[in-house]
Design a protein around this motif. Structure first.
Motif, short mmCIF file in Angstrom:
data_model
loop_
_atom_site.label_atom_id
_atom_site.label_comp_id
_atom_site.label_asym_id
_atom_site.label_seq_id
_atom_site.Cartn_x
_atom_site.Cartn_y
_atom_site.Cartn_z
N ILE A 84 -19.74 -16.41 1.81
CA ILE A 84 -18.85 -17.02 2.79
C ILE A 84 -17.87 -15.98 3.34
CG2 ILE A 84 -16.90 -18.61 3.05
CD1 ILE A 84 -18.39 -20.60 1.32
N VAL A 85 -17.29 -15.20 2.43
CA VAL A 85 -16.32 -14.19 2.85
C VAL A 85 -16.97 -13.15 3.76
CG1 VAL A 85 -14.89 -12.26 2.02
CG2 VAL A 85 -14.78 -14.48 0.87
N THR A 86 -18.14 -12.65 3.35
CA THR A 86 -18.77 -11.56 4.11
C THR A 86 -19.38 -12.05 5.42
OG1 THR A 86 -20.80 -11.83 2.79
CG2 THR A 86 -19.20 -10.18 2.05
N SER A 87 -20.05 -13.19 5.40
CA SER A 87 -20.72 -13.67 6.62
C SER A 87 -19.72 -14.12 7.68
CB SER A 87 -21.70 -14.79 6.30
OG SER A 87 -21.03 -15.92 5.76
N ASN A 88 -18.55 -14.60 7.24
CA ASN A 88 -17.52 -15.03 8.18
C ASN A 88 -16.52 -13.92 8.50
OD1 ASN A 88 -17.71 -18.16 8.74
ND2 ASN A 88 -18.25 -17.85 6.58
N LYS A 89 -16.75 -12.75 7.90
CA LYS A 89 -15.88 -11.58 8.14
C LYS A 89 -14.40 -11.96 7.98
CE LYS A 89 -19.13 -9.16 11.18
NZ LYS A 89 -20.28 -10.04 10.90
N LEU A 90 -14.11 -12.61 6.88
CA LEU A 90 -12.73 -13.02 6.64
C LEU A 90 -11.83 -11.80 6.43
CD1 LEU A 90 -13.03 -16.18 4.35
CD2 LEU A 90 -12.76 -16.05 6.82
N ASN A 91 -10.60 -11.92 6.86
CA ASN A 91 -9.63 -10.83 6.72
C ASN A 91 -9.02 -10.92 5.32
OD1 ASN A 91 -8.03 -8.65 7.41
ND2 ASN A 91 -6.45 -9.92 8.38
N ILE A 92 -9.60 -10.20 4.38
CA ILE A 92 -9.17 -10.27 2.98
C ILE A 92 -9.02 -8.87 2.42
CG2 ILE A 92 -11.58 -10.57 2.23
CD1 ILE A 92 -10.52 -12.24 -0.13
N ASN A 93 -7.91 -8.62 1.75
CA ASN A 93 -7.68 -7.36 1.04
C ASN A 93 -7.87 -7.61 -0.45
OD1 ASN A 93 -7.02 -6.38 3.53
ND2 ASN A 93 -4.93 -5.78 3.02
N LEU A 94 -8.81 -6.92 -1.05
CA LEU A 94 -9.11 -7.09 -2.46
C LEU A 94 -8.39 -6.03 -3.30
CD1 LEU A 94 -12.94 -7.77 -2.09
CD2 LEU A 94 -11.10 -9.47 -2.34
N PHE A 95 -8.18 -6.34 -4.56
CA PHE A 95 -7.50 -5.45 -5.50
C PHE A 95 -6.14 -5.02 -4.95
CE2 PHE A 95 -12.03 -5.13 -6.35
CZ PHE A 95 -12.05 -5.40 -7.71
N GLU A 96 -5.45 -5.99 -4.37
CA GLU A 96 -4.10 -5.76 -3.87
C GLU A 96 -3.20 -6.88 -4.41
OE1 GLU A 96 -1.61 -5.02 0.29
OE2 GLU A 96 -3.80 -4.96 0.29
N LYS A 97 -2.29 -6.52 -5.26
CA LYS A 97 -1.45 -7.50 -5.95
C LYS A 97 -0.12 -7.71 -5.22
CE LYS A 97 0.60 -8.61 -10.44
NZ LYS A 97 0.81 -8.17 -11.84
N VAL A 98 0.21 -8.98 -4.97
CA VAL A 98 1.50 -9.31 -4.37
C VAL A 98 2.57 -9.22 -5.44
CG1 VAL A 98 2.86 -11.13 -3.28
CG2 VAL A 98 0.49 -10.77 -2.59
N GLU A 99 3.59 -8.44 -5.19
CA GLU A 99 4.65 -8.23 -6.16
C GLU A 99 5.92 -9.01 -5.83
OE1 GLU A 99 4.97 -3.96 -6.21
OE2 GLU A 99 3.43 -3.80 -7.78
N ASN A 100 6.14 -9.27 -4.55
CA ASN A 100 7.35 -10.00 -4.16
C ASN A 100 7.18 -10.62 -2.78
OD1 ASN A 100 9.93 -11.00 -4.38
ND2 ASN A 100 10.97 -9.06 -3.99
N VAL A 101 7.83 -11.75 -2.60
CA VAL A 101 7.88 -12.40 -1.29
C VAL A 101 9.34 -12.76 -1.02
CG1 VAL A 101 7.13 -14.36 0.11
CG2 VAL A 101 5.55 -13.35 -1.55
N GLN A 102 9.85 -12.31 0.11
CA GLN A 102 11.24 -12.59 0.47
C GLN A 102 11.28 -13.28 1.83
OE1 GLN A 102 12.69 -8.59 0.55
NE2 GLN A 102 12.85 -8.41 -1.69
N LYS A 103 12.20 -14.24 1.95
CA LYS A 103 12.36 -14.92 3.23
C LYS A 103 13.68 -14.52 3.86
CE LYS A 103 12.10 -19.31 5.64
NZ LYS A 103 12.06 -20.78 5.58
N ASN A 104 13.61 -14.07 5.12
CA ASN A 104 14.81 -13.74 5.89
C ASN A 104 14.75 -14.53 7.18
OD1 ASN A 104 15.81 -11.61 4.11
ND2 ASN A 104 13.94 -10.54 4.71
N GLU A 105 15.69 -15.48 7.30
CA GLU A 105 15.70 -16.40 8.43
C GLU A 105 14.37 -17.15 8.49
OE1 GLU A 105 16.94 -14.29 11.91
OE2 GLU A 105 18.96 -13.95 11.13
N ASN A 106 13.56 -16.92 9.52
CA ASN A 106 12.34 -17.71 9.67
C ASN A 106 11.06 -16.92 9.40
OD1 ASN A 106 13.66 -20.13 10.38
ND2 ASN A 106 13.94 -19.37 12.48
N VAL A 107 11.17 -15.75 8.81
CA VAL A 107 9.97 -14.97 8.50
C VAL A 107 9.98 -14.51 7.05
CG1 VAL A 107 9.64 -14.16 10.86
CG2 VAL A 107 11.04 -12.82 9.28
#
Length: 326
Positions: A84-107
């Protein structure tokens, strides 16, 4: 490389993939970030595992899942989601770990171990398989103790204590026994779990009744040593010889990550995250939950088959919110 998106999806499991598919269909710019391979959690399931659900219930976006049996095996699921991922050419980054998410105003600013991204919305679809429920007993850190089980061949001819009464523990006990291990099953409750797969439960009960697998009910672990495991049973404390301990006592979501994002978590044992069940949006505007992470400690309530709908709900709300504010 593009670094600004309408939606960043944290987690590339089946539900994260479903979110990516829906975003692509509706014309949203998106990125899936997965800390391991495609469907990392499924990749770490036992190699011989068979799903409880039939293949059509594991389908996403109405893409047919054809398996050899009605209930597919792990490797068939890996093949299905990878295609599914390959045939639909999904935009996915593998082996990339999210370390933090911050919200500033609306982004949101999403910081990984490789890059930084900006997004209007964030979807957390990280599941619950990364953090095992620990025994918290002396000796748990010994090399002989594992919280993830893969293949029974490794334990052939060994004395193996399997801790737990759910599907993962029962499957491991039966497979290790059939590969020649001497298996002891340590169960905190009074019986094998009621949610064990209906075609497996009679098998384990019969093996226990005939004495092929020794079960200790209403029993907890006191400590683990190099050559023994020490148990507290209804008849007192005992020590049994032991080579390996499979502590298959379940897993839990990364609550610290959710709390860091500002998601409210209930103060009881269920530890339910706060979200709108109609939109999947949390108490943090623009931050959504998808998949089994929604269940907190009630990890038995959400599966692929009943959380597939989250992708459509989330994307629908994102689009309708954008129209409302424009």
């Amino acid at each position: 490389m593009k670094t600004e998106f309408d939606m960043v999806i944290v987690g590339g499991g089946p539900i994260g993939i479903a979110c990516g598919l829906e975003a692509k269909k509706k014309g949203l710019s998106y990125l899936i970030l997965e800390k391991g391979p495609i469907v990392n959690s499924l990749f770490h399931y036992p190699s011989n595992m068979q799903f409880f659900s039939s293949s059509e219930k594991l389908e996403i976006d109405e893409i047919p899942f054809i398996s050899n049996e009605a209930k597919p095996k792990r490797d068939e699921a890996l093949e299905y989601y990878r295609r599914i991922v390959t045939s639909n050419k999904l935009n996915i980054n593998l082996f990339e770990k999210v370390e933090n998410v911050q919200k500033n105003e609306n982004v949101f600013t999403i910081i990984s171990d490789k890059a930084t991204y900006i997004s209007k919305q964030v979807v957390v679809a990280t599941g619950f398989y990364d953090l095992p429920n620990l025994l918290n007993v002396p000796g748990e850190n010994l090399e002989k103790v594992v919280h993830y089980y893969d293949n029974p061949h490794y334990y052939s001819g060994q004395k193996v204590a399997v801790i737990g009464a759910s599907n993962s523990a029962i499957d491991a006990a039966l497979e290790c026994y059939r590969k020649g291990a001497e298996v002891s099953l340590i169960i905190r409750g009074s019986e094998v779990g009621k949610r064990v797969k209906y075609w497996v439960r009679p098998d384990i009960i019969n093996r226990i009744d005939e004495g092929s697998i020794k079960a200790y009910y209403k029993t907890t672990i006191k400590s683990i040593s190099k050559n023994h495991i020490n148990l507290t049973t209804p008849d007192g404390e005992i020590a049994i010889e032991n080579d390996f301990v499979l502590a298959l006592t379940g897993y839990k979501p990364n609550f610290n990550f959710l709390e860091k994002l500002g998601v409210n978590i209930s103060n009881d044992t269920k530890k339910l995250p706060e979200y709108n069940p109609d939109t999947m949006e949390t108490n943090v505007a623009g931050l959504y939950l998808a998949g089994v992470i929604c269940g907190g400690m009630e990890t038995h309530k959400w599966f692929i088959e009943n959380s597939r709908i989250h992708a459509k709900m989330i994307v629908k709300n994102i689009i309708s919110s954008a129209i409302t504010t424009s």
